[in-house]
Scaffold this motif. Structure first.
Motif, PDB file in Angstrom:
ATOM      1  N   GLN A 187       0.817  -1.209   0.000  1.00 43.00           N
ATOM      2  CA  GLN A 187       0.000   0.000   0.000  1.00 43.00           C
ATOM      3  C   GLN A 187       0.854   1.264   0.000  1.00 43.00           C
ATOM      4  O   GLN A 187       0.407   2.319  -0.457  1.00 43.00           O
ATOM      5  CB  GLN A 187      -0.950  -0.004   1.194  1.00 43.00           C
ATOM      6  CG  GLN A 187      -2.013  -1.060   1.094  1.00 43.00           C
ATOM      7  CD  GLN A 187      -2.858  -1.152   2.356  1.00 43.00           C
ATOM      8  OE1 GLN A 187      -2.610  -0.462   3.333  1.00 43.00           O
ATOM      9  NE2 GLN A 187      -3.843  -2.029   2.323  1.00 43.00           N
ATOM     10  N   TYR A 199       3.134   1.866  -1.932  1.00 44.80           N
ATOM     11  CA  TYR A 199       3.564   2.118  -3.309  1.00 44.80           C
ATOM     12  C   TYR A 199       2.397   2.254  -4.284  1.00 44.80           C
ATOM     13  O   TYR A 199       2.605   2.257  -5.483  1.00 44.80           O
ATOM     14  CB  TYR A 199       4.502   1.002  -3.764  1.00 44.80           C
ATOM     15  CG  TYR A 199       5.750   0.957  -2.894  1.00 44.80           C
ATOM     16  CD1 TYR A 199       6.810   1.812  -3.140  1.00 44.80           C
ATOM     17  CD2 TYR A 199       5.809   0.107  -1.791  1.00 44.80           C
ATOM     18  CE1 TYR A 199       7.928   1.800  -2.330  1.00 44.80           C
ATOM     19  CE2 TYR A 199       6.933   0.089  -0.973  1.00 44.80           C
ATOM     20  CZ  TYR A 199       7.976   0.936  -1.249  1.00 44.80           C
ATOM     21  OH  TYR A 199       9.084   0.926  -0.424  1.00 44.80           O
ATOM     22  N   THR A 200       1.171   2.378  -3.792  1.00 39.46           N
ATOM     23  CA  THR A 200       0.026   2.489  -4.692  1.00 39.46           C
ATOM     24  C   THR A 200      -0.223   3.913  -5.144  1.00 39.46           C
ATOM     25  O   THR A 200      -0.741   4.133  -6.219  1.00 39.46           O
ATOM     26  CB  THR A 200      -1.249   1.929  -4.015  1.00 39.46           C
ATOM     27  OG1 THR A 200      -1.471   2.636  -2.797  1.00 39.46           O
ATOM     28  CG2 THR A 200      -1.118   0.449  -3.749  1.00 39.46           C
ATOM     29  N   ASP A 201       0.114   4.887  -4.340  1.00 39.74           N
ATOM     30  CA  ASP A 201      -0.103   6.296  -4.683  1.00 39.74           C
ATOM     31  C   ASP A 201       1.189   6.899  -5.208  1.00 39.74           C
ATOM     32  O   ASP A 201       2.275   6.514  -4.810  1.00 39.74           O
ATOM     33  CB  ASP A 201      -0.559   7.097  -3.457  1.00 39.74           C
ATOM     34  CG  ASP A 201      -1.881   6.582  -2.910  1.00 39.74           C
ATOM     35  OD1 ASP A 201      -2.053   6.647  -1.694  1.00 39.74           O
ATOM     36  OD2 ASP A 201      -2.722   6.107  -3.696  1.00 39.74           O
ATOM     37  N   SER A 202       1.062   7.893  -6.061  1.00 40.90           N
ATOM     38  CA  SER A 202       2.267   8.584  -6.521  1.00 40.90           C
ATOM     39  C   SER A 202       2.757   9.503  -5.412  1.00 40.90           C
ATOM     40  O   SER A 202       1.971  10.024  -4.636  1.00 40.90           O
ATOM     41  CB  SER A 202       1.966   9.357  -7.791  1.00 40.90           C
ATOM     42  OG  SER A 202       0.925  10.278  -7.557  1.00 40.90           O
TER      43      SER A 202
END
Length: 117
Positions: free
Chosen positions: A111, A113-116
């Motif tokens: 989780q 690494y899911t958003d920029s």
């Protein structure tokens, strides 16, 4: 200490209660302790010797395709951190609670690494 008076009494600790630093060190891959557990995992990374050096209580059985079945003792908090450091080159088999903790921790890590940024 300014003074003392010998009593002539001897102090004895039964062997089963003596602290054994060597035994503690063999089961502590990192500086975190916890509950002593016996674990079993499959390893296929680049250096089996590194694993065996880090886990002196380990016993190893070779499996097919360069994979190894490893049984060892360790303290649950410290062993989790060390296992996660082995990246994708291992799979915890037992105990089930450790296997579940690894799965949940890896999911939480994903989780991150899911958003920029």
């Amino acid at each position: 200490i300014r003074g003392f008076a010998p009593t002539g009494k001897r102090f004895a600790v039964p062997d089963k209660y003596r602290f054994q630093p060597g035994e503690k060190r063999k089961r502590t891959p990192v500086a975190y302790y916890g509950k002593l557990i016996t674990l079993c995992f499959r390893y296929w990374g680049p250096s089996l010797e590194t694993v065996l050096d880090r886990l002196p209580t380990a016993s190893c059985t070779e499996e097919a395709d360069g994979r190894y079945l490893i049984k060892a003792e360790g303290y649950d908090c410290g062993i989790v951190m060390w296992l996660l450091g082995q990246r994708e080159f291992l799979e915890v088999l037992r105990p089930e609670a450790l296997r579940r903790e690894m799965r949940e921790t890896i999911a939480r890590m994903g989780q991150n690494y899911t958003d920029s940024p």
